[in-house]
Design a protein around this motif. Structure first.
Motif, mmCIF file in Angstrom:
data_model
loop_
_atom_site.group_PDB
_atom_site.id
_atom_site.type_symbol
_atom_site.label_atom_id
_atom_site.label_comp_id
_atom_site.label_asym_id
_atom_site.label_seq_id
_atom_site.Cartn_x
_atom_site.Cartn_y
_atom_site.Cartn_z
ATOM 1 N N ILE A 1 0.836 -1.205 0.000
ATOM 2 C CA ILE A 1 0.000 0.000 0.000
ATOM 3 C C ILE A 1 0.872 1.258 0.000
ATOM 4 O O ILE A 1 1.829 1.353 0.769
ATOM 5 C CB ILE A 1 -0.888 0.053 1.265
ATOM 6 C CG1 ILE A 1 -1.736 -1.213 1.375
ATOM 7 C CG2 ILE A 1 -1.777 1.298 1.248
ATOM 8 C CD1 ILE A 1 -2.402 -1.372 2.727
ATOM 9 N N ALA B 1 -1.072 2.203 8.873
ATOM 10 C CA ALA B 1 -2.200 1.671 8.123
ATOM 11 C C ALA B 1 -1.770 0.984 6.834
ATOM 12 O O ALA B 1 -2.566 0.304 6.211
ATOM 13 C CB ALA B 1 -3.196 2.787 7.822
ATOM 14 N N CYS B 2 -0.513 1.135 6.413
ATOM 15 C CA CYS B 2 -0.094 0.394 5.227
ATOM 16 C C CYS B 2 0.584 -0.919 5.613
ATOM 17 O O CYS B 2 1.108 -1.625 4.773
ATOM 18 C CB CYS B 2 0.809 1.256 4.339
ATOM 19 S SG CYS B 2 2.157 2.038 5.193
ATOM 20 N N LEU B 3 0.550 -1.242 6.890
ATOM 21 C CA LEU B 3 1.169 -2.485 7.348
ATOM 22 C C LEU B 3 0.104 -3.404 7.949
ATOM 23 O O LEU B 3 -0.955 -2.944 8.374
ATOM 24 C CB LEU B 3 2.224 -2.172 8.416
ATOM 25 C CG LEU B 3 3.404 -1.333 7.928
ATOM 26 C CD1 LEU B 3 4.266 -0.902 9.094
ATOM 27 C CD2 LEU B 3 4.229 -2.115 6.919
ATOM 28 N N TYR C 1 13.580 2.298 8.961
ATOM 29 C CA TYR C 1 12.160 2.140 8.655
ATOM 30 C C TYR C 1 11.940 0.864 7.845
ATOM 31 O O TYR C 1 11.006 0.107 8.112
ATOM 32 C CB TYR C 1 11.642 3.356 7.891
ATOM 33 C CG TYR C 1 10.198 3.223 7.473
ATOM 34 C CD1 TYR C 1 9.217 2.906 8.416
ATOM 35 C CD2 TYR C 1 9.802 3.377 6.144
ATOM 36 C CE1 TYR C 1 7.888 2.767 8.040
ATOM 37 C CE2 TYR C 1 8.476 3.241 5.764
ATOM 38 C CZ TYR C 1 7.526 2.936 6.711
ATOM 39 O OH TYR C 1 6.215 2.787 6.340
ATOM 40 N N VAL D 1 9.612 -2.266 8.767
ATOM 41 C CA VAL D 1 8.612 -2.868 7.884
ATOM 42 C C VAL D 1 8.894 -4.361 7.726
ATOM 43 O O VAL D 1 7.984 -5.192 7.791
ATOM 44 C CB VAL D 1 8.617 -2.164 6.510
ATOM 45 C CG1 VAL D 1 7.760 -2.918 5.515
ATOM 46 C CG2 VAL D 1 8.151 -0.726 6.647
ATOM 47 N N GLN E 1 8.570 0.613 0.582
ATOM 48 C CA GLN E 1 7.911 -0.258 1.559
ATOM 49 C C GLN E 1 6.692 -0.968 0.957
ATOM 50 O O GLN E 1 6.309 -2.031 1.416
ATOM 51 C CB GLN E 1 7.559 0.492 2.849
ATOM 52 C CG GLN E 1 6.526 1.606 2.780
ATOM 53 C CD GLN E 1 5.074 1.141 2.644
ATOM 54 O OE1 GLN E 1 4.720 0.080 3.136
ATOM 55 N NE2 GLN E 1 4.255 1.929 1.958
ATOM 56 N N PHE F 1 18.146 0.427 15.316
ATOM 57 C CA PHE F 1 16.864 -0.251 15.420
ATOM 58 C C PHE F 1 17.034 -1.756 15.607
ATOM 59 O O PHE F 1 16.448 -2.361 16.511
ATOM 60 C CB PHE F 1 16.043 0.053 14.163
ATOM 61 C CG PHE F 1 14.720 -0.642 14.128
ATOM 62 C CD1 PHE F 1 13.655 -0.165 14.869
ATOM 63 C CD2 PHE F 1 14.546 -1.784 13.363
ATOM 64 C CE1 PHE F 1 12.431 -0.801 14.851
ATOM 65 C CE2 PHE F 1 13.332 -2.433 13.342
ATOM 66 C CZ PHE F 1 12.275 -1.948 14.082
ATOM 67 N N MET G 1 8.273 5.382 0.768
ATOM 68 C CA MET G 1 6.942 4.787 0.837
ATOM 69 C C MET G 1 6.736 3.827 -0.329
ATOM 70 O O MET G 1 6.115 2.772 -0.187
ATOM 71 C CB MET G 1 5.851 5.873 0.819
ATOM 72 C CG MET G 1 5.793 6.740 2.063
ATOM 73 S SD MET G 1 5.737 5.812 3.604
ATOM 74 C CE MET G 1 4.025 5.281 3.633
#
Ligand SMILES: Nc1ncnc2c1ncn2[C@@H]1O[C@H](COP(=O)(O)OP(=O)(O)OP(=O)(O)O)[C@@H](O)[C@H]1O
Ligand SMILES: [Mg+2]
Lengths: 241, 468
Positions: free
Chosen positions: A81, B337-339, A97, A101, A146, B248, A143
């Motif tokens: 998405i 919300a995209c995960l 990031y 993900v 991902q 991270f 974005m």
């Protein structure tokens, strides 16, 4: 041909505003499907409903065979998405990031994949910079990454080209065209009609939340029509009704 | 020039009123009014055990605390400002495209917030008391004076912390120096005069004996603090585009014993890199508790033996529960919300991060127990404080999901919160007063806590993910 995405009378009301009005649509596997429409016609709302980010107020939808209301997390697990507005989290670096993900999506071997994307979209020099310090376009690259890094069978992308420079737009268009050749599907919302005509195989036109038309792009070519003029005449006619 | 201010006021009103209806938001001050009105009738009853002066003291301390808790404007860098409601569309941000200085926009923002807090909390409380004064036989002049001194008390907290937080954002050593000077001065004053410096707190002095000179001095001090803070304010964090190596992955590995390590690792980095961990610990935790300690100390004689320690442990617990807002302020559900993540997973992981942060109040209560020479009650005090904190956070998560900062202004939410937390506070204060070791029984709060968290998850999964 298998159906990857299907909606039946899908409706979303925000109070008195009907953002999406009884839309029934189906998208076949393999190909780029363009959701076209003027500003405020309901494209983003459609994508949000199809990915379980907001709940329909009527009708139903399945994505890859999963019901979007019953199993939104399942749907999001299988698709990629790009939301319209969201940006990556401020205080992680681009690389972090992608690791985040990967951890959430359980993507193995993230390092080489991430490196490939940094090179491909030409932002390797920014991979250790905090997302809040990235330019708008670079955030969009992240974005984009991902959404595709796990090579989903279906990607739903909302205006993905809008912040890219012309060179990057070309790179991305080529990528999308190549992506669907491998049997995967892309559902893209855009109002750049020339791009839609160039890369889409099927399309739908939304206006004020209603579906005005849906069909293959090839059909237009057969009638010797161009998508931009077809779109404009259809929407203008609807506006006068 | 004034237009920006009025637009900001309207915007704030709409942000809240569209979220839970104009009526619900407008009822908020009405409820505060009601609480003060009804509370006033208890005054004659309370005066039997507590001299009137002490009641005044408690109320002033509360308003000072309120000011302190909301005054950390200096910590609002661009990032929190942008993300506050999940969008950069608020005027405080978008007005930057207008030919106005950052300082001007920011001071408007601060004044707007102050005015809102004033109308939502301070004024209705004062009015409630004024309205009740004829019935409980308090002269109107006294009630009006109280409104004035409470306002000053609130402003002292707000301006003081506003000043300190902008100093902090500019230079940490400068803040440490100021705190050191204040601490030495405070300690010196206490030892030399042998009285608690709280008694010299201007609003309290004014309340016991009004003089124009004193009022004037108070206003000058407030204006100075506010003015200097505005001048010092700097919206840009210095040195942008710093390179960071991947922290991270190692962090996630270290946290792998938790249920959702990637989320906890992200929360930790958010807190650490934004400077919030230290900033919030100082301004939203240590500072308010330090102040309340001095106020409570004055009331010591009216509590049962050891009562002070347990009152303090409970207060620490309530304040520690607001750490949930530290971990929820950086993101809305939007970026997730995209995960493939459910709201419930996010709530769970935020509470886990919150649980890690509870080390702070635990150490703090333990330190207080040791310093006050009540080391024998260290364990029950810590258990009580932490149990209360977890219970209060579960209520918050159930009522507000991921948006505690916003939803607290919904009357229904605040009302239920006050009732649910209030009952527990009353019960366990009495229990601890009865016998310090009985405070250990607060572990039983784990049961409602667990149930409320489960309810929170179900409730917020079923709700339409909100954009704030
Ligand atoms: N959260 C919301 N609350 C109320 N109304 C909304 C909300 N989101 C969208 N709308 C309304 O729904 C309609 C469709 O909006 P949507 O964002 O889906 O349009 P869009 O086709 O994506 O437009 P654009 O091309 O400008 O991105 C608009 O009339 C909009 O005002
Ligand atoms: Mg849109």
């Amino acid at each position: 041909m298998a159906i990857v995405l299907e909606t039946k009378d899908l409706t979303k009301k925000y109070g008195d505003v009907i953002a999406v009005d009884n839309v029934s649509l189906s998208v076949e596997k393999g190909g780029l499907f363009g959701l076209l429409g003027p500003n405020g016609s309901g494209k983003t709302t459609m994508i949000k409903m199809l990915t379980g980010q907001t709940r329909p107020t009527g009708g139903s939808a399945t994505v890859l065979g999963l019901d979007v209301v019953q199993d939104p997390v399942g749907v999001r697990g299988h698709v990629g998405i790009i939301p319209e507005q969201e940006t990556p989290p401020s205080f992680l670096t681009a690389m972090e990031y992608l690791r985040f993900v990967a951890a959430v999506r359980k993507i193995p071997d993230i390092e080489p994949k991430a490196e490939w994307w940094f090179d491909f979209l030409d932002f390797a020099d920014k991979k250790n910079v905090l997302c809040k310090d990235l330019s708008r376009g670079t955030r969009q690259k992240l974005m984009f990454t991902q959404a595709f890094i796990h090579e989903p069978a279906l990607a739903l992308i909302d205006e993905p080209l809008i912040n890219f420079d012309p060179i990057m737009q070309d790179v991305v268009k080529d990528y999308l065209a190549g992506y669907v050749k491998k049997g995967r599907t892309i559902f893209i919302s855009t109002h750049i009609l020339e791009v839609a005509e160039e890369i889409c195989s099927g399309f739908a036109i939304l206006h004020k939340g209603t579906l005005l038309y849906t069909g293959p792009v090839a059909e237009l070519a057969g009638r010797n029509e161009h998508l931009p003029s077809f779109f404009l005449s259809l929407v203008r006619k609807d506006r006068h009704v | 020039m004034f237009e920006l201010f009025t637009s900001m006021m309207k915007e704030e009103w709409r942000v809240h009123s569209t979220m839970f209806g104009s009526l619900s938001f407008a009822l908020f001050p009405v409820m505060i009014f009601g609480i003060a009105f009804m509370g006033s009738f208890l005054i004659p009853l309370m005066q039997v055990t507590l001299p009137a002066g002490n009641l005044t003291l408690i109320v002033h301390a509360n308003y000072l605390m309120l000011g302190i808790m909301v005054g950390g404007f200096g910590l609002l860098g661009n990032e929190v400002m942008n993300r506050r409601f999940g969008q950069a569309s608020l005027l405080a941000y978008s007005a930057r495209s207008l030919p106005l200085s950052e300082q001007f926009i920011f001071s408007n923002f601060v004044v707007k917030d102050t005015v809102y807090y004033f109308f939502l909390w301070v004024l209705p409380f004062g009015f409630g008391y004024i309205a009740a004064s004829p019935f409980v036989g308090i002269p109107l002049a006294r009630a009006l004076l109280l409104l004035l001194t409470l306002t000053l008390s609130f402003l002292f907290g707000l301006c003081g912390v506003f000043f300190l937080s902008t100093v902090y954002a500019r230079s940490r050593p400068a803040l440490w120096s100021i705190l050191l000077i204040l601490g030495v001065g405070w300690g010196g004053l206490t030892t030399v005069t042998g009285t608690n410096p709280v008694l010299f707190f201007p609003p309290l002095l004014l309340n016991s004996a009004f003089t124009w000179a004193n009022l004037f001095i108070s206003c000058v001090v407030l204006a100075l603090l506010f003015g200097v803070a505005i001048v010092l304010f700097n919206p840009e964090s210095v040195g942008s585009e710093k390179m960071y190596k991947d922290s991270f992955t190692p962090l996630m590995r270290r946290l792998s014993f938790l249920p959702n390590p990637p989320f906890n690792a992200k929360d930790t980095l958010d807190l650490y890199r934004s400077g919030s961990l230290i900033g919030q610990t100082i301004f939203s935790f240590l500072l308010p508790l330090g102040v309340i300690w001095f106020f409570l100390a004055l009331l010591g004689p009216f509590f049962p033996p050891h009562g002070l320690l347990f009152i303090f442990a409970i207060t620490t617990g309530v304040i520690a529960s607001t750490m949930y807002t530290w971990v929820t302020m950086f993101d809305t559900f939007g970026p997730y919300a995209c995960l493939p993540v459910a709201v419930s997973t996010l709530i769970g992981s935020k509470i886990t991060t919150f649980a890690i942060l509870q080390v702070l109040p635990a150490i703090f209560i333990a330190a207080v127990a040791i310093l006050s020479g009540e080391v024998v009650y260290l364990v029950p005090a810590v258990v009580l404080g932490i149990s209360v904190s977890f219970y209060a956070v579960s209520v918050m998560a159930w009522l507000c999901g991921l948006s505690p900062n916003v939803l607290v202004y919904d009357v229904k939410v605040l009302f239920v919160y006050l009732v649910l937390v209030g009952i527990v506070l009353t019960v366990f204060t009495s229990v601890a007063f009865a016998d310090p070791y009985f405070a250990l029984s607060s572990v039983i709060l784990a049961i409602p806590t667990w149930l409320l968290v489960q309810k929170a998850k179900v409730r917020w999964d079923a709700a339409d993910p909100a954009g704030f």
